[in-house]
Design a protein around this motif. Structure first.
Motif, PDB file in Angstrom:
ATOM      1  N   PRO A   1       0.802  -1.226   0.000  1.00  0.00           N
ATOM      2  CA  PRO A   1       0.000   0.000   0.000  1.00  0.00           C
ATOM      3  C   PRO A   1       0.836   1.278   0.000  1.00  0.00           C
ATOM      4  CG  PRO A   1      -0.134  -1.152   2.132  1.00  0.00           C
ATOM      5  CD  PRO A   1       0.527  -2.075   1.171  1.00  0.00           C
ATOM      6  N   ASN A   2       1.948   1.290   0.728  1.00  0.00           N
ATOM      7  CA  ASN A   2       2.798   2.476   0.719  1.00  0.00           C
ATOM      8  C   ASN A   2       3.457   2.676  -0.649  1.00  0.00           C
ATOM      9  OD1 ASN A   2       2.461   3.259   3.522  1.00  0.00           O
ATOM     10  ND2 ASN A   2       3.626   1.419   4.022  1.00  0.00           N
ATOM     11  N   ASP A   3       3.892   1.546  -1.230  1.00  0.00           N
ATOM     12  CA  ASP A   3       4.486   1.616  -2.566  1.00  0.00           C
ATOM     13  C   ASP A   3       3.462   2.105  -3.586  1.00  0.00           C
ATOM     14  OD1 ASP A   3       6.586   0.524  -1.244  1.00  0.00           O
ATOM     15  OD2 ASP A   3       6.754  -1.283  -2.462  1.00  0.00           O
ATOM     16  N   PHE A   4       2.216   1.713  -3.391  1.00  0.00           N
ATOM     17  CA  PHE A   4       1.156   2.136  -4.310  1.00  0.00           C
ATOM     18  C   PHE A   4       1.039   3.667  -4.298  1.00  0.00           C
ATOM     19  CE2 PHE A   4      -3.285   3.189  -5.252  1.00  0.00           C
ATOM     20  CZ  PHE A   4      -3.450   2.545  -6.477  1.00  0.00           C
ATOM     21  N   GLU A   5       1.108   4.256  -3.088  1.00  0.00           N
ATOM     22  CA  GLU A   5       1.020   5.714  -2.978  1.00  0.00           C
ATOM     23  C   GLU A   5       2.218   6.378  -3.661  1.00  0.00           C
ATOM     24  OE1 GLU A   5      -1.564   7.243  -1.829  1.00  0.00           O
ATOM     25  OE2 GLU A   5      -2.570   5.401  -1.181  1.00  0.00           O
ATOM     26  N   VAL A   6       3.408   5.804  -3.485  1.00  0.00           N
ATOM     27  CA  VAL A   6       4.603   6.328  -4.156  1.00  0.00           C
ATOM     28  C   VAL A   6       4.426   6.244  -5.667  1.00  0.00           C
ATOM     29  CG1 VAL A   6       7.091   6.041  -4.512  1.00  0.00           C
ATOM     30  CG2 VAL A   6       6.113   5.732  -2.223  1.00  0.00           C
ATOM     31  N   GLY A   7       3.909   5.110  -6.114  1.00  0.00           N
ATOM     32  CA  GLY A   7       3.682   4.921  -7.554  1.00  0.00           C
ATOM     33  C   GLY A   7       2.722   5.932  -8.120  1.00  0.00           C
ATOM     34  N   GLN A   8       1.679   6.260  -7.347  1.00  0.00           N
ATOM     35  CA  GLN A   8       0.711   7.255  -7.804  1.00  0.00           C
ATOM     36  C   GLN A   8       1.379   8.629  -7.955  1.00  0.00           C
ATOM     37  OE1 GLN A   8      -1.898   5.183  -8.832  1.00  0.00           O
ATOM     38  NE2 GLN A   8      -3.340   6.619  -7.910  1.00  0.00           N
ATOM     39  N   ARG A   9       2.252   8.955  -6.998  1.00  0.00           N
ATOM     40  CA  ARG A   9       2.898  10.274  -7.037  1.00  0.00           C
ATOM     41  C   ARG A   9       3.859  10.410  -8.213  1.00  0.00           C
ATOM     42  NH1 ARG A   9       2.786   9.647  -1.240  1.00  0.00           N
ATOM     43  NH2 ARG A   9       4.896   8.773  -1.157  1.00  0.00           N
ATOM     44  N   HIS A  10       4.466   9.290  -8.623  1.00  0.00           N
ATOM     45  CA  HIS A  10       5.480   9.354  -9.685  1.00  0.00           C
ATOM     46  C   HIS A  10       5.000   8.742 -11.008  1.00  0.00           C
ATOM     47  CE1 HIS A  10       8.701  10.724  -6.958  1.00  0.00           C
ATOM     48  NE2 HIS A  10       8.071   9.995  -6.061  1.00  0.00           N
TER      49      HIS A  10
END
Length: 898
Positions: free
Chosen positions: A282-291
């Motif tokens: 889930p944290n990686d998903f948020e990072v992925g959304q930002r980039h």
């Protein structure tokens, strides 16, 4: 009907009969009465997956105590029962039964046939649960019993879904969710239980694409590396500043991935660099959304690797982990390993490790819904008992994420979303549309998924009362008054009920959330199937009776705290019931003549004018005081304190004191005094039965039916105890002077009994007593002489003017306002006392010698802390003083023996 209670207290002989009597008479039914205030509790619906456990017994007993209390207070008290369909748990049970009995999978049967078997399961086990509730004594309004998938509740669920959808608060999207490979469905964040386990971190080097050294990254889940799309480093981490914007190579796979700067990595943890796998964290998903990173899933819903894993395709995720790490190590990419405690998410139903996974699911937007629920608590519209649980409630709401509400199951409320198979149009409606709203075609298919069980349970306080219709029940009984629940489901249920109620009705669903702890085993462990330490409430009821179990549960727990299930406390509760039974039997025996008719009793309508004795006024005053205390503590949800006060009143004050005092009057020749004694006995016993009834309803109702008015209960249900009124505190029923006299006499009696016990003198031994009273207390003591003489077996009481008038050789005790002296010649077995004192002297001499040895030891004095040395010095002083007193007493006793 028998004239009196049976000689032996046997709850099996009357509990089922009493419950049937209540239910047949409609004693539990709550009527809409404009002249009464409503009081409403909705039962947290037990799942239909099995039978009640001890946690249910506690939860339901607390609710029943409150409901019976409010019913006696004159409220129109509704305790609304029901059960929950429990989508995941029930589907698992039904699937397993089909496999075992038919050798088939649910897909072999098809949805329609499977649901027939699921409904059959509900009929079988839902009925068992209601029978168990009845055994416990639950005074539910069974005429209003509900089920989360009955017609009314289902209509409410569809209405709520459509309402939120039309407001833009429900949407369907491809997002990261929690997936249980065993149950084959998505889970909300609240349905994932986190457990710390001993695990491993592997540190792998990702080579730089330009041939440089690259970056070392730590991971506890190497099998997800096939879905890596980037390496993230903190923007302020100077170690990697030159790497940002460049690329590294995914080991062995050969795919190039970028290095991005993001605030998520913590430079103080691990290497400060984090692999980014948006489809599996889930944290990686948020990072992925930002980039704007790609989402690559490498694990399938059955927890096996897919084609992205190359040669590991088809392997279980953990088998792949072993093989993949081995290959990376042999290829030189494994830098080091580290053993570490790792939080692992598990399915709250089956315990399988949850796999974060990208999936098309339905979600509820929580930001807008959470704010009113937060404000309701902060403004005091919603009160948690104990107050500390408000922090838990607020923290969860303030950190809440969008709620995944779709489940890949067949059992449950099917999502009211429909797809046109011709043009792809999505339609959300409470009932299935006949044709497509866009193209007019009739080729329409409903969404295959069902809703999260908690979506329907969130509506429980108002859907059960008829919402979304403005039914008469809804208008009268809603909002409800209190929710009783364990602290382990604040997240699952309480929060969702609050924000759902505020969204739909504009009101909090209940004023109070009464939070209790868990029932643990005697060792303090949580009861579970895996430990085999669960306790069946029905077995306990069969052995001890429902009243004993209820009383043990309610008096053994304080709000919010766990309790340990101990058999000795259960036995103590049964002994209390037995004490009440025998005392009541004695009272009833003295109320009736040989034909079973009630003897004449005094009219106690005007207590101030009645010819009451001091002991009558004392017990009436004690009951009156208990009424105030128990009422106040019940209103504050301190049920354990209320139950304990009832226990003390009945056992200590009524049974041990008043009955013993009044026996002489009942067997005497003064008919008028007998009538007064009988009337007081009936009055206080009835009040005590009312006070105890919420805790121990069966025994109190059974005793009630043998008392005046109660005996008519068979002919007139209005005479049942359950329909009586709660006693009210009356300032006029306080008798301070008489209470002081009795309390003083009781203190003296207790002190004399203690002296007897200390001297090992038989209760039958006749004694004299000398009293030395403080200023103004002698009249008080004299007023209690007859009680002291009768209950302490004293032949003579001498009042001394000063200490000089007290015999030299006595045993003494001090009470508030007086000193009590018993001559040694009356009480003492001098030979036995001489032996005892010699042993005591020897023991104290040994202690003095031991302490002297320590204090004369230079090594001890030089090394021990000053505090320890001072403690030893204090011990020496204490032992020497005790030894001096023993020697003084020994000299006196030796003279007597000679």
């Amino acid at each position: 009907m028998e004239k009196n209670l049976a000689k032996t207290y046997d709850p099996k002989s009357f509990e089922d009969r009493i419950y049937e009597m209540w239910e047949k008479s409609g004693a539990f039914r709550a009527e809409r009465d404009p002249d009464k205030k409503p009081f409403t509790i909705v039962m947290p619906p037990p799942n239909i997956t099995g039978q009640l456990h001890m946690g249910h017994a506690l939860d339901q007993t607390l609710q029943d105590v409150l409901t019976r209390f409010k019913r006696l207070q004159g409220y129109s008290a509704l305790w609304l029962p029901g059960s929950d369909h429990a989508s995941i748990a029930t589907e698992v049970k039904v699937v397993n039964r089909i496999r075992e009995e038919e050798g088939l999978e649910k897909e072999d049967l098809g949805r329609e046939e499977f649901l027939k078997r699921a409904w059959a399961w509900k009929e079988e086990f839902g009925g068992k649960i209601t029978k168990q509730c009845r055994k416990l004594g639950d005074s539910c309004d069974w005429s209003r019993e509900r089920f989360t998938m009955d017609e009314g509740c289902s209509r409410a669920v569809n209405h709520f879904f459509v309402q939120l959808y039309n407001k833009g608060l429900i949407y369907k999207g491809n997002r990261l969710i929690n997936w249980c490979p065993e149950c084959g469905t998505s889970l909300s964040d609240a349905e994932v239980e986190h457990e710390d386990r001993n695990g491993m971190y592997w540190y792998f080097r990702y080579p730089a694409a330009d041939g440089g050294e690259g970056i070392v990254v730590a991971t506890s889940r190497p099998e997800t590396m096939f879905g890596d799309v980037a390496i993230a480093v903190h923007p302020d981490d100077e170690r990697y500043r030159e790497m940002v914007g460049k690329k590294v190579i995914l080991p062995l796979v050969g795919r190039e991935i970028p290095v991005v700067a993001d605030p998520y990595p913590d430079p103080e943890k691990g290497t400060g660099a984090v692999k980014i796998t948006p489809a599996h964290d889930p944290n990686d998903f948020e990072v992925g959304q930002r980039h704007d990173l790609e989402n690559l899933s490498c694990i399938d819903p059955d927890a096996t690797m897919n084609s992205l894993a190359g040669k590991y395709e088809g392997m279980d995720r953990y088998e792949c982990r072993k093989a993949w790490v081995k290959d990376l190590d042999e290829a030189g990419y494994l830098v080091r390993t580290e053993e570490k405690v790792i939080p692992v998410g598990e399915c709250y139903r089956c315990g399988t490790v949850v796999e974060p996974m990208l999936s098309d699911q339905w979600f509820v937007k929580m930001d807008q819904l959470a704010k009113p629920a937060i404000e309701a608590a902060k403004k005091g519209e919603l009160i948690h008992v104990p107050e500390r649980f408000e922090k838990t409630y607020l923290r969860w709401l303030e950190e809440i994420r969008d709620w995944c509400i779709s489940r890949q199951l067949w059992w449950g409320h099917r999502i009211p979303a429909y797809y046109c198979q011709d043009c792809g149009e999505l339609m959300v409606a409470e009932t299935a549309p006949d044709k497509c709203s866009k193209c007019g075609g009739a080729n329409i298919k409903q969404d295959e998924d069902v809703l999260d069980t908690w979506f329907s349970s969130a509506l429980w306080p108002f859907s059960t009362l008829g919402w979304p219709e403005e039914t008469e029940d809804f208008k009268y009984f809603y909002p409800t008054d209190v929710l009783v629940t364990g602290y382990d489901i604040i997240f699952f249920w309480v929060v969702r009920m609050v924000f759902s109620a505020l969204e739909t009705t504009g009101k909090v669903p209940f004023k109070y959330v009464y939070v209790h702890g868990l029932v643990r085993d005697a060792q303090g462990r949580k009861m579970s199937k895996s430990l085999g330490n669960g306790i069946d409430p029905l077995e306990i009821i069969d052995q001890y009776g429902a009243d004993a179990l209820r009383f043990m549960l309610t008096t053994g727990i304080t709000p919010g705290n766990d309790m340990r299930f101990k058999t000795d406390r259960l036995e103590s509760a049964r002994n209390f019931a037995n004490k009440l039974w025998n005392a009541s039997r004695f009272v009833i025996m003295n109320l009736q003549d040989d034909d079973g008719d009630f003897r004449k009793m005094a009219d106690l309508t005007d207590l101030k004018a009645a010819a009451l004795r001091d002991e009558d006024k004392w017990i009436i005053s004690r009951v009156n005081d208990a009424v105030r205390y128990i009422t106040e503590t019940m209103e504050k949800f301190d049920l354990a304190l209320a139950g304990q006060r009832a226990y003390d009143l009945i056992w200590n004050e009524f049974c041990d004191w008043y009955i013993e005092i009044v026996k002489g009057r009942l067997y005497g020749d003064d008919e008028t005094d007998k009538q007064i004694a009988r009337a007081v006995l009936v009055r206080v016993l009835k009040d005590m039965l009312r006070l105890l009834h919420p805790f121990m309803p069966y025994i109190t109702e059974e005793i009630w039916t043998y008392l005046p008015k109660g005996r008519a209960a068979k002919d007139n249900p209005d005479n049942f105890l359950i329909k009586e009124r709660w006693p009210l505190y009356d300032e006029a029923l306080t008798f301070p002077e008489e209470a002081e006299k009795l309390e003083m006499a009781m203190d003296i009696i207790r002190s004399i009994r203690n002296i007897r016990a200390e001297a090992d003198a038989a209760p039958s031994r006749k004694l004299r007593a000398v009293m030395l009273c403080a200023d103004g207390k002698e009249p008080v003591v004299r007023a209690g002489v007859r009680y002291i003489e009768n209950l302490a077996n004293i032949t003579e009481i001498i009042f001394a003017a000063s200490k000089a008038d007290v015999p030299e050789e006595v045993m003494s005790a001090v009470v508030d306002g007086a000193e009590v002296f018993i001559p040694l010649d009356d009480i003492m077995d001098y030979e036995a006392e001489l032996d005892r004192l010699k042993k005591e002297k020897k023991k104290l001499e040994s202690e003095v010698k031991r302490v002297d040895g320590k204090l004369s030891n230079e090594g001890f004095i030089s090394k021990a802390p000053e505090k320890v040395i001072n403690e030893e010095k204090a011990k020496k002083v204490k032992y020497e003083e005790m030894l001096a007193k023993v020697c003084e007493r020994l000299a006196l006793v030796e003279k007597k023996v000679k």
